[in-house]
Design an enzyme around this catalytic site. Sequence first.
Site, PDB file in Angstrom:
ATOM      1  N   PHE A 149       0.821  -1.217   0.000  1.00 15.53           N
ATOM      2  CA  PHE A 149       0.000   0.000   0.000  1.00 15.53           C
ATOM      3  C   PHE A 149       0.855   1.267   0.000  1.00 15.53           C
ATOM      4  O   PHE A 149       0.371   2.337   0.360  1.00 15.53           O
ATOM      5  CB  PHE A 149      -0.920   0.009   1.225  1.00 15.53           C
ATOM      6  CG  PHE A 149      -1.780  -1.220   1.326  1.00 15.53           C
ATOM      7  CD1 PHE A 149      -2.894  -1.369   0.510  1.00 15.53           C
ATOM      8  CD2 PHE A 149      -1.470  -2.235   2.218  1.00 15.53           C
ATOM      9  CE1 PHE A 149      -3.690  -2.502   0.589  1.00 15.53           C
ATOM     10  CE2 PHE A 149      -2.258  -3.380   2.304  1.00 15.53           C
ATOM     11  CZ  PHE A 149      -3.364  -3.516   1.494  1.00 15.53           C
ATOM     12  N   CYS A 264      -0.946   4.454 -10.174  1.00 13.70           N
ATOM     13  CA  CYS A 264      -1.804   3.502  -9.455  1.00 13.70           C
ATOM     14  C   CYS A 264      -3.287   3.809  -9.575  1.00 13.70           C
ATOM     15  O   CYS A 264      -4.027   3.058 -10.212  1.00 13.70           O
ATOM     16  CB  CYS A 264      -1.406   3.443  -7.995  1.00 13.70           C
ATOM     17  SG  CYS A 264       0.217   2.724  -7.771  1.00 13.70           S
TER      18      CYS A 264
HETATM   19  C1  UDX Z   1      -1.649   5.484  -4.120  1.00 14.47           C
HETATM   20  C2  UDX Z   1      -2.184   4.984  -2.764  1.00 14.47           C
HETATM   21  O1  UDX Z   1      -2.292   6.084  -1.869  1.00 14.47           O
HETATM   22  C3  UDX Z   1      -1.257   3.921  -2.208  1.00 14.47           C
HETATM   23  O2  UDX Z   1      -1.786   3.407  -0.996  1.00 14.47           O
HETATM   24  C4  UDX Z   1      -1.123   2.810  -3.222  1.00 14.47           C
HETATM   25  O3  UDX Z   1      -0.212   1.824  -2.761  1.00 14.47           O
HETATM   26  C5  UDX Z   1      -0.633   3.358  -4.562  1.00 14.47           C
HETATM   27  O4  UDX Z   1      -1.510   4.401  -5.008  1.00 14.47           O
HETATM   28  P1  UDX Z   1       0.278   7.174  -4.867  1.00 14.47           P
HETATM   29  O5  UDX Z   1      -0.098   6.873  -6.276  1.00 14.47           O
HETATM   30  O6  UDX Z   1       1.717   7.212  -4.477  1.00 14.47           O
HETATM   31  O7  UDX Z   1      -0.405   6.115  -3.871  1.00 14.47           O
HETATM   32  O8  UDX Z   1      -0.323   8.616  -4.549  1.00 14.47           O
HETATM   33  P2  UDX Z   1      -1.392   9.274  -3.561  1.00 14.47           P
HETATM   34  O9  UDX Z   1      -0.696   9.987  -2.499  1.00 14.47           O
HETATM   35  O10 UDX Z   1      -2.443   8.311  -3.180  1.00 14.47           O
HETATM   36  O11 UDX Z   1      -2.004  10.362  -4.549  1.00 14.47           O
HETATM   37  C6  UDX Z   1      -2.658   9.966  -5.753  1.00 14.47           C
HETATM   38  C7  UDX Z   1      -3.141  11.157  -6.517  1.00 14.47           C
HETATM   39  O12 UDX Z   1      -4.266  11.727  -5.863  1.00 14.47           O
HETATM   40  C8  UDX Z   1      -2.148  12.299  -6.700  1.00 14.47           C
HETATM   41  O13 UDX Z   1      -2.236  12.765  -8.023  1.00 14.47           O
HETATM   42  C9  UDX Z   1      -2.612  13.348  -5.716  1.00 14.47           C
HETATM   43  O14 UDX Z   1      -2.270  14.651  -6.125  1.00 14.47           O
HETATM   44  C10 UDX Z   1      -4.107  13.127  -5.743  1.00 14.47           C
HETATM   45  N1  UDX Z   1      -4.815  13.568  -4.505  1.00 14.47           N
HETATM   46  C11 UDX Z   1      -4.537  12.965  -3.315  1.00 14.47           C
HETATM   47  C12 UDX Z   1      -5.785  14.546  -4.575  1.00 14.47           C
HETATM   48  O15 UDX Z   1      -6.068  15.088  -5.660  1.00 14.47           O
HETATM   49  N2  UDX Z   1      -6.434  14.911  -3.430  1.00 14.47           N
HETATM   50  C13 UDX Z   1      -6.178  14.338  -2.242  1.00 14.47           C
HETATM   51  O16 UDX Z   1      -6.836  14.724  -1.245  1.00 14.47           O
HETATM   52  C14 UDX Z   1      -5.195  13.338  -2.171  1.00 14.47           C
END
Ligand code: UDX
Length: 437
Positions: A149, A264
């Site tokens: 995760f 992801c």
């Molecule tokens: C995600 C999951 O969080 C992680 O648990 C899994 O293993 C892989 O996918 P990650 O892709 O590293 O991790 O990024 P994350 O921090 O989840 O952010 C994903 C996207 O959502 C980013 O583009 C971020 O900018 C966006 N985001 C996140 C928002 O637009 N708003 C939010 O409140 C949070």
Amino acid sequence: MRISVFGCGYLGAVHAACMAKLGHEVVGIDVLEEHIAMLEAGRPPFHEPGLPELLKEALSSGRLHFTTDASAAADATVHFICVGTPQKKHENAADLSYVRSAVGSLLPSLKPGDVVVGKSTVPVGTAEELQERVHEAQSGAELIWNPEFLREGFAVKDTLTPDRFVYGAEPTEQGRAAMAVLDEVYAKALSTGTPKIEADLATAQLVKVAANSFLATKISFINAMAELCEATGADVTLLADSIGHDARIGRKFLNAGLGFGGGCLPKDIRAFMARAGELGVADALTFLREVDSVNMRRRVRMVDLAREVCGGSIVGRTIAVLGAAFKPDSDDIRDSPALSVAAQMQLQGAHVTVTDPKAIDNAKKKWPDLVFVDGVEDAVAGAEAVLLLTEWPEYLALDPEELRQHVAAPVIVDGRNALDPVVWRAAGWTYRALGRP
Ligand code: UDX
């Protein structure tokens, strides 16, 4: 323990280094010679905070090695599968060729008592297919599933001290024995009380895509509320703060803005929908189509907002984009909302200049026609609008008074609702954001 890690990308390289940090003997295996050479030299082929230091420490301990030779796995008893499962071209489904090929190259090395641990995000049913191959090879090895995760930017911390462990195994003696082996691998984190859930293979595979679907839904929910805020003059950040105080809802992952990207969330929700269709339960996930649409609409809305602040047309206008990575503290540009907006604006006739602290090299390869520069000052020189599309801490710390000296017009569009509008307006800027008056 002796461990092999197949796949040395964002997931595998961090996992290999962390396992060595825990005292295990680790070999990281990948088909990309260039990446293996960099890792062996202590240089991660991607940006991840804390990883360079960890890698150097683990390499100098002599407990970590990297190679392209899959037969090096023969010395190990626990084999982690950490290869990528990208979205297939022109399809929603996941491409499983790397997972299948990694397991294929591992099979000749397996011995009785070995444990194959799947960590890659896969469509439910994949683990069962791979288990069949492990059993058919008569190796005496057993496959279990242990989804990962980790978040990019926090990958080391998430690997060493995860929220929880999920194991999926067959309900047999070998399945239980394999889970006990994994307990030894994770003994340190387990001894501090990290929760562990033992499940069947199907549940363990589903947990990962269910978690990512929930997170994507949470982001699209607040972005849908942003659309309502835009139609009514309400403020989505105050709305998120207010509903977030309800402990049942929580404030995390309610940051409205340009939406989610990365390697992801977007591909996982699509692969999940594709798999649900194959299983005859497509209806259960039709809401994810809406989650995807809300998310993609934010990018269109951002281009519209740029057009609005440019007085109705972006043709021939100079626009600066701060941020290329899909999120801060990463150089990952896979499905980056920032680059998607930048490219759209350029296609529609704007002169776009993009900057990013870490992701320019990757971005250039994918979008060779966009103009990239190092440093905010050069990026905003002569800009008629500045768009903040990835909320790097250095961009949040920018001094609006100082920045004003470099632009043609002090107009900022905050695509991440990360700046303080009061401060920017007081410094003479026109401040606009998604979902905020
Ligand atoms: C995600 C999951 O969080 C992680 O648990 C899994 O293993 C892989 O996918 P990650 O892709 O590293 O991790 O990024 P994350 O921090 O989840 O952010 C994903 C996207 O959502 C980013 O583009 C971020 O900018 C966006 N985001 C996140 C928002 O637009 N708003 C939010 O409140 C949070």
